[in-house]
Scaffold this motif. Structure first.
Motif, PDB file in Angstrom:
ATOM      1  N   MET A  89       0.843  -1.314  -0.040  1.00 23.04           N
ATOM      2  CA  MET A  89      -0.057   0.041   0.055  1.00 23.04           C
ATOM      3  C   MET A  89       0.873   1.329  -0.039  1.00 23.04           C
ATOM      4  SD  MET A  89      -3.013   1.040   2.542  1.00 23.04           S
ATOM      5  CE  MET A  89      -1.825   0.950   4.171  1.00 23.04           C
ATOM      6  N   LEU A  90       0.428   2.134  -0.810  1.00 26.02           N
ATOM      7  CA  LEU A  90       1.322   3.365  -0.991  1.00 26.02           C
ATOM      8  C   LEU A  90       0.698   4.323   0.058  1.00 26.02           C
ATOM      9  CD1 LEU A  90       3.510   4.835  -2.486  1.00 26.02           C
ATOM     10  CD2 LEU A  90       1.744   5.946  -3.968  1.00 26.02           C
ATOM     11  N   VAL A  91       1.749   5.167   0.965  1.00 21.89           N
ATOM     12  CA  VAL A  91       1.175   5.687   2.100  1.00 21.89           C
ATOM     13  C   VAL A  91       1.962   7.281   1.878  1.00 21.89           C
ATOM     14  CG1 VAL A  91       1.099   6.281   4.634  1.00 21.89           C
ATOM     15  CG2 VAL A  91       1.117   4.056   3.561  1.00 21.89           C
ATOM     16  N   LEU A  92       0.949   8.320   1.937  1.00 21.12           N
ATOM     17  CA  LEU A  92       1.181   9.659   1.758  1.00 21.12           C
ATOM     18  C   LEU A  92       1.631  10.299   3.351  1.00 21.12           C
ATOM     19  CD1 LEU A  92       1.928  12.371   0.357  1.00 21.12           C
ATOM     20  CD2 LEU A  92      -0.477  12.784   0.955  1.00 21.12           C
ATOM     21  N   ILE A  93       2.819  10.593   3.504  1.00 24.15           N
ATOM     22  CA  ILE A  93       3.076  11.243   4.778  1.00 24.15           C
ATOM     23  C   ILE A  93       3.376  12.796   4.742  1.00 24.15           C
ATOM     24  CG2 ILE A  93       4.670  11.441   7.046  1.00 24.15           C
ATOM     25  CD1 ILE A  93       5.660   8.637   6.095  1.00 24.15           C
ATOM     26  N   ALA A  94       2.106  13.556   4.920  1.00 23.06           N
ATOM     27  CA  ALA A  94       2.149  15.090   4.545  1.00 23.06           C
ATOM     28  C   ALA A  94       3.106  15.735   5.931  1.00 23.06           C
ATOM     29  CB  ALA A  94       0.874  15.628   4.663  1.00 23.06           C
ATOM     30  N   GLY A  95       3.858  16.309   5.347  1.00 23.08           N
ATOM     31  CA  GLY A  95       4.873  17.184   6.254  1.00 23.08           C
ATOM     32  C   GLY A  95       6.073  16.417   6.801  1.00 23.08           C
ATOM     33  N   VAL A 117      -2.167  13.129  -3.302  1.00 23.12           N
ATOM     34  CA  VAL A 117      -2.765  12.168  -2.883  1.00 23.12           C
ATOM     35  C   VAL A 117      -3.227  10.947  -3.812  1.00 23.12           C
ATOM     36  CG1 VAL A 117      -3.974  13.551  -1.077  1.00 23.12           C
ATOM     37  CG2 VAL A 117      -5.075  13.401  -3.445  1.00 23.12           C
ATOM     38  N   GLU A 118      -2.774  11.254  -5.417  1.00 20.47           N
ATOM     39  CA  GLU A 118      -3.137  10.408  -6.009  1.00 20.47           C
ATOM     40  C   GLU A 118      -2.595   8.865  -5.946  1.00 20.47           C
ATOM     41  OE1 GLU A 118      -1.839  12.224  -9.784  1.00 20.47           O
ATOM     42  OE2 GLU A 118      -3.401  13.497  -9.891  1.00 20.47           O
ATOM     43  N   ARG A 119      -3.257   7.886  -6.038  1.00 22.53           N
ATOM     44  CA  ARG A 119      -2.760   6.649  -5.919  1.00 22.53           C
ATOM     45  C   ARG A 119      -2.375   6.122  -4.694  1.00 22.53           C
ATOM     46  NH1 ARG A 119       1.553   5.335  -7.810  1.00 22.53           N
ATOM     47  NH2 ARG A 119       2.828   7.442  -8.039  1.00 22.53           N
ATOM     48  N   VAL A 120      -2.629   7.000  -3.356  1.00 17.33           N
ATOM     49  CA  VAL A 120      -2.236   6.457  -2.301  1.00 17.33           C
ATOM     50  C   VAL A 120      -3.359   5.854  -1.623  1.00 17.33           C
ATOM     51  CG1 VAL A 120      -0.905   8.419  -2.131  1.00 17.33           C
ATOM     52  CG2 VAL A 120      -2.964   8.564  -1.001  1.00 17.33           C
ATOM     53  N   GLY A 121      -3.119   4.864  -0.861  1.00 20.62           N
ATOM     54  CA  GLY A 121      -4.017   3.859   0.267  1.00 20.62           C
ATOM     55  C   GLY A 121      -4.419   4.386   1.548  1.00 20.62           C
ATOM     56  N   ALA A 122      -3.461   5.548   1.924  1.00 21.15           N
ATOM     57  CA  ALA A 122      -3.613   6.024   3.289  1.00 21.15           C
ATOM     58  C   ALA A 122      -2.777   7.298   3.539  1.00 21.15           C
ATOM     59  CB  ALA A 122      -3.252   4.795   4.328  1.00 21.15           C
ATOM     60  N   LEU A 123      -3.309   8.334   4.125  1.00 18.56           N
ATOM     61  CA  LEU A 123      -2.746   9.444   4.446  1.00 18.56           C
ATOM     62  C   LEU A 123      -2.256   9.413   5.749  1.00 18.56           C
ATOM     63  CD1 LEU A 123      -5.267  11.844   2.928  1.00 18.56           C
ATOM     64  CD2 LEU A 123      -3.118  10.749   1.776  1.00 18.56           C
ATOM     65  N   ILE A 124      -1.011   9.928   6.095  1.00 14.36           N
ATOM     66  CA  ILE A 124      -0.527  10.186   7.614  1.00 14.36           C
ATOM     67  C   ILE A 124      -0.207  11.667   7.746  1.00 14.36           C
ATOM     68  CG2 ILE A 124       1.355   9.898   9.324  1.00 14.36           C
ATOM     69  CD1 ILE A 124       1.417   6.820   8.182  1.00 14.36           C
ATOM     70  N   CYS A 125      -0.756  12.339   8.525  1.00 11.36           N
ATOM     71  CA  CYS A 125      -0.488  13.706   8.637  1.00 11.36           C
ATOM     72  C   CYS A 125       0.712  13.904   9.769  1.00 11.36           C
ATOM     73  CB  CYS A 125      -1.562  14.635   9.058  1.00 11.36           C
ATOM     74  SG  CYS A 125      -1.326  16.382   9.075  1.00 11.36           S
ATOM     75  N   ALA A 126       1.920  14.690   9.384  1.00 11.37           N
ATOM     76  CA  ALA A 126       2.948  14.932  10.246  1.00 11.37           C
ATOM     77  C   ALA A 126       3.193  16.487  10.044  1.00 11.37           C
ATOM     78  CB  ALA A 126       4.162  14.135   9.711  1.00 11.37           C
ATOM     79  N   PHE A 127       2.224  17.271  10.131  1.00 12.61           N
ATOM     80  CA  PHE A 127       2.300  18.635  10.006  1.00 12.61           C
ATOM     81  C   PHE A 127       2.840  18.920  11.521  1.00 12.61           C
ATOM     82  CE2 PHE A 127      -1.219  19.334   6.655  1.00 12.61           C
ATOM     83  CZ  PHE A 127      -0.279  19.182   5.673  1.00 12.61           C
ATOM     84  N   PRO A 128       3.646  20.276  11.502  1.00  8.57           N
ATOM     85  CA  PRO A 128       4.214  20.678  12.664  1.00  8.57           C
ATOM     86  C   PRO A 128       2.873  21.222  13.432  1.00  8.57           C
ATOM     87  CG  PRO A 128       4.598  22.071  10.965  1.00  8.57           C
ATOM     88  CD  PRO A 128       4.375  21.130  10.260  1.00  8.57           C
ATOM     89  N   ALA A 129       3.013  21.583  14.981  1.00  8.76           N
ATOM     90  CA  ALA A 129       1.864  21.870  15.704  1.00  8.76           C
ATOM     91  C   ALA A 129       2.116  23.342  15.483  1.00  8.76           C
ATOM     92  CB  ALA A 129       2.335  21.511  17.172  1.00  8.76           C
ATOM     93  N   HIS A 130       1.389  23.817  14.285  1.00  4.62           N
ATOM     94  CA  HIS A 130       1.249  25.314  14.210  1.00  4.62           C
ATOM     95  C   HIS A 130      -0.341  25.253  13.904  1.00  4.62           C
ATOM     96  CE1 HIS A 130       0.697  28.960  11.662  1.00  4.62           C
ATOM     97  NE2 HIS A 130       1.837  29.367  12.175  1.00  4.62           N
ATOM     98  N   PRO A 131      -0.915  26.061  14.467  1.00  2.00           N
ATOM     99  CA  PRO A 131      -2.603  26.222  14.266  1.00  2.00           C
ATOM    100  C   PRO A 131      -3.123  26.340  12.792  1.00  2.00           C
ATOM    101  CG  PRO A 131      -1.909  27.900  16.060  1.00  2.00           C
ATOM    102  CD  PRO A 131      -0.598  27.342  15.300  1.00  2.00           C
ATOM    103  N   GLU A 132      -2.490  26.880  11.956  1.00  2.00           N
ATOM    104  CA  GLU A 132      -2.877  26.999  10.551  1.00  2.00           C
ATOM    105  C   GLU A 132      -2.558  25.583  10.044  1.00  2.00           C
ATOM    106  OE1 GLU A 132      -2.670  30.253   6.913  1.00  2.00           O
ATOM    107  OE2 GLU A 132      -0.746  29.635   7.911  1.00  2.00           O
ATOM    108  N   ALA A 133      -1.607  24.739  10.166  1.00  2.00           N
ATOM    109  CA  ALA A 133      -1.147  23.717   9.595  1.00  2.00           C
ATOM    110  C   ALA A 133      -2.144  22.665  10.175  1.00  2.00           C
ATOM    111  CB  ALA A 133       0.193  23.406   9.615  1.00  2.00           C
ATOM    112  N   VAL A 134      -2.366  22.561  11.466  1.00  2.00           N
ATOM    113  CA  VAL A 134      -2.901  21.712  12.207  1.00  2.00           C
ATOM    114  C   VAL A 134      -4.460  21.789  11.913  1.00  2.00           C
ATOM    115  CG1 VAL A 134      -3.736  20.649  14.468  1.00  2.00           C
ATOM    116  CG2 VAL A 134      -1.267  21.225  14.079  1.00  2.00           C
ATOM    117  N   VAL A 135      -5.007  22.740  11.726  1.00  2.00           N
ATOM    118  CA  VAL A 135      -6.274  22.684  11.457  1.00  2.00           C
ATOM    119  C   VAL A 135      -6.748  22.991   9.993  1.00  2.00           C
ATOM    120  CG1 VAL A 135      -8.567  24.257  11.996  1.00  2.00           C
ATOM    121  CG2 VAL A 135      -6.597  23.969  13.658  1.00  2.00           C
TER     122      VAL A 135
END
Length: 235
Positions: free
Chosen positions: A1-7, A43-61
């Protein structure tokens, strides 16, 4: 499975390191959280997303909401959220989303100056999670058969107090650390109350760091039942 790790590389770097690049199938760079064209491509062709954005309000929300919506449009059903908050008080995600909660810890040991800092008397046991364990639990949670149905996980590597952590560090490194108490819990609570009374909500980054030691030491962020039993993919 292809996983996208954002951030995955943080906020500032332009590209991943050579070692990280070798482990990735691909990499796309966003100009900001609102770069929707690049986000949709990611997000094309991925089976799951993992969010690793930093703890910044704009990024997290907003950043996470845009990532979720892009995933929805691409048909992605499993999403691991970044949520540095208490699992008992945070909003529950939609049923198709898997969540992994963790707490960021302030720096306790300054290796350069050999000073160890703590709140109160340093004996309160805190919950610690290593980056490697957090990554392993995230992959395990996203790989479970019912991951797309949604779940909430409170995980930890081990519990220990700041003083115990300092003693372990001293034994392992063969050094002596200077102990430095940053004050009592009541003093931190008074400082936080004064800051909130004199600062508008938009200025919360100026004092939000005071909430971390408060909630860690008074037990608010303790997990009642850590859901961190090792799975088949965790050693």
């Amino acid at each position: 499975m292809l996983v996208l790790i954002a951030g995955i590389i943080g906020i500032n770097p332009d590209k991943p390191s050579e070692d990280l690049s070798a482990a990735l199938e691909g990499f796309v760079k966003m100009t900001d959280a609102y770069d929707l064209a690049v986000l949709q491509k990611a997000v094309e062709r991925v089976g799951a997303l993992i969010c690793a954005f930093p703890a910044h309000p704009e990024a997290v929300v907003e950043g996470q909401l845009l990532l979720r919506r892009a995933g929805e449009r691409a048909g992605v059903k499993t999403h691991g959220s970044a949520r540095p908050s208490s699992p008992s008080t945070a909003l529950r995600a939609p049923p198709w989303s898997g969540e992994l909660a963790h707490l960021d810890r302030p720096k306790i040991i300054d290796a350069m100056s050999r000073v160890a800092r703590y709140l109160s008397d340093g004996t309160k046991g805190l919950l610690w999670t290593s980056a490697d364990d957090l990554a392993a639990y995230t992959i395990e949670a996203g790989s479970e058969p019912g991951a797309a149905d949604g779940a909430r996980y409170g995980v930890q590597s081990f519990p220990t107090s700041p003083l115990e952590m300092m003693e372990t560090y001293e034994r392992g490194r063969g050094v002596r650390l200077e102990r430095q108490s940053l004050g009592s819990l009541s003093e931190v609570e008074d400082m936080l109350a004064q800051a909130r009374a004199s600062t508008p909500p938009s200025g919360h980054p100026e004092y939000i760091w005071l909430t971390y030691p408060k909630y860690m030491v008074n037990g608010t962020w303790d997990y009642e039942t850590p859901g961190c039993e090792p799975g088949p993919g965790i050693k």
